[in-house]
Design an enzyme around this catalytic site. Structure first.
Site, PDB file in Angstrom:
ATOM      1  N   GLU A  47       0.819  -1.212   0.000  1.00  0.00           N
ATOM      2  CA  GLU A  47       0.000   0.000   0.000  1.00  0.00           C
ATOM      3  C   GLU A  47       0.851   1.259   0.000  1.00  0.00           C
ATOM      4  O   GLU A  47       1.967   1.278   0.539  1.00  0.00           O
ATOM      5  CB  GLU A  47      -0.947   0.060   1.220  1.00  0.00           C
ATOM      6  CG  GLU A  47      -2.212  -0.769   1.076  1.00  0.00           C
ATOM      7  CD  GLU A  47      -2.145  -2.073   1.841  1.00  0.00           C
ATOM      8  OE1 GLU A  47      -3.121  -2.835   1.790  1.00  0.00           O
ATOM      9  OE2 GLU A  47      -1.102  -2.339   2.476  1.00  0.00           O
ATOM     10  N   THR A  48       0.285   2.288  -0.609  1.00  0.00           N
ATOM     11  CA  THR A  48       0.835   3.639  -0.615  1.00  0.00           C
ATOM     12  C   THR A  48      -0.303   4.580  -0.254  1.00  0.00           C
ATOM     13  O   THR A  48      -1.423   4.414  -0.757  1.00  0.00           O
ATOM     14  CB  THR A  48       1.392   4.000  -2.012  1.00  0.00           C
ATOM     15  OG1 THR A  48       2.471   3.109  -2.331  1.00  0.00           O
ATOM     16  CG2 THR A  48       1.884   5.435  -2.059  1.00  0.00           C
TER      17      THR A  48
END
Length: 308
Positions: A47-48
């Site tokens: 995830e970002t």
């Protein structure tokens, strides 16, 4: 394009590089969906996140969460990691010791206890899977029917196919068929309880991850810092992540299910990531009001600027 404050943090660990990394862009203003998605693909992390001003008056900040394959309404390790980065960058919550994150799934309260953060598990919808789908998922995981104690489809924003297995060692030995899971469109979260106290393979192997956690009782929340109550693995091929190192949303939904059905106590410690060379720890607690809190440490590994 402009220079924006950026951090990469490791979540569900107090020891750098033993948890689940998260990229955090602390100023996501002006970026469109495609630009956010492209950067999330480039980081190639599970995830970002992009931090934005809140649009809800009670929220302290807003966050958008992207995997390499798309946007999520909510996820656990990005919630703790983004909050850690926001606080470290000088964010000031409206109420001391309590932070409110706004995301696509709504408002998520967090509480702060020293360096540890914990989020309130979002409302869970769960149901029994169809026998046909259960059989297909079991086949993709290489499981026999007698190895499955219980199964539920869990939805707290992300949807997980939850499986409680006969023991922790069965969880650790799994070698899934990720292509089959992707074709089924299933993200599978598996968990198992160690057969006896102290018998987990985590301790038996005495590997570097176990040694790194020696004496970290405060983080683990129990005993000598090595004792665990539940071993967890997360397989998410449909969103481009074959195995996630440590997964907050899955641990949240597992906790609400397993505590409610009497499989786990109201307070326990979950371990995740061993098969990837990590040593994540997730502290679970159901409070007097029946609310489940999912907690862990976070540590900043990269601090600087990114051009976006």
């Amino acid at each position: 394009m402009k220079s924006r404050p950026f951090k990469q943090v490791d979540v569900f660990t107090a020891t750098p590089y033993l948890g689940n990394p998260l990229a955090v862009v602390l100023d996501g203003s002006g970026l469109d969906d495609a630009e956010m998605q492209r950067f999330a693909q480039w980081t190639n992390l599970s995830e970002t996140t992009f931090v934005l001003p809140p649009t809800e008056p009670t929220a302290d900040y807003r966050v958008r969460i992207f995997t390499p394959g798309g946007e999520l309404p909510f996820a656990g390790h990005p919630t703790i990691g983004s909050c850690h980065a926001w606080l470290q960058a000088g964010g000031k919550p409206k109420a001391a010791g309590r932070i409110v994150q706004q995301c696509a799934a709504g408002l998520v309260p967090l509480r702060q206890d020293g360096e540890r953060l914990a989020f309130s598990a979002p409302p869970l919808k769960r149901s029994a899977p169809s026998p046909t789908l259960l059989a297909k998922v079991a086949g993709a995981l290489g499981l026999k029917a007698q190895q499955i104690v219980a199964a539920q489809v869990l939805d707290n924003g992300p949807v997980w196919f939850g499986l409680l297995l006969s023991d922790a060692d069965t969880v650790l030995r799994l070698v899934p068929d990720h292509r089959m899971l992707k074709e089924l469109g299933v993200k599978a979260g598996v968990a198992g309880v160690p057969v006896a106290e102290g018998s987990s393979m985590l301790i038996g192997r005495s590997n570097r991850e176990a040694r790194a956690f020696g004496g970290k009782a405060a983080m683990a929340g129990a005993g000598d810092g090595l004792k665990i109550d539940l071993e967890v693995r997360a397989f998410a091929a449909p969103i481009g992540v074959e195995e996630d190192p440590v997964t907050g949303s899955l641990n949240a939904s597992l906790a609400e299910w397993l505590i409610a059905d009497g499989h786990m106590p109201e307070r326990y410690v979950a371990a995740q990531g061993q098969c990837l060379g990590r040593a994540g720890r997730v502290a679970i607690e159901r409070d007097a009001d029946g609310k489940v809190w999912v907690g862990g440490d976070a540590v900043t590994c990269i601090d600087g600027q990114v051009t976006l």
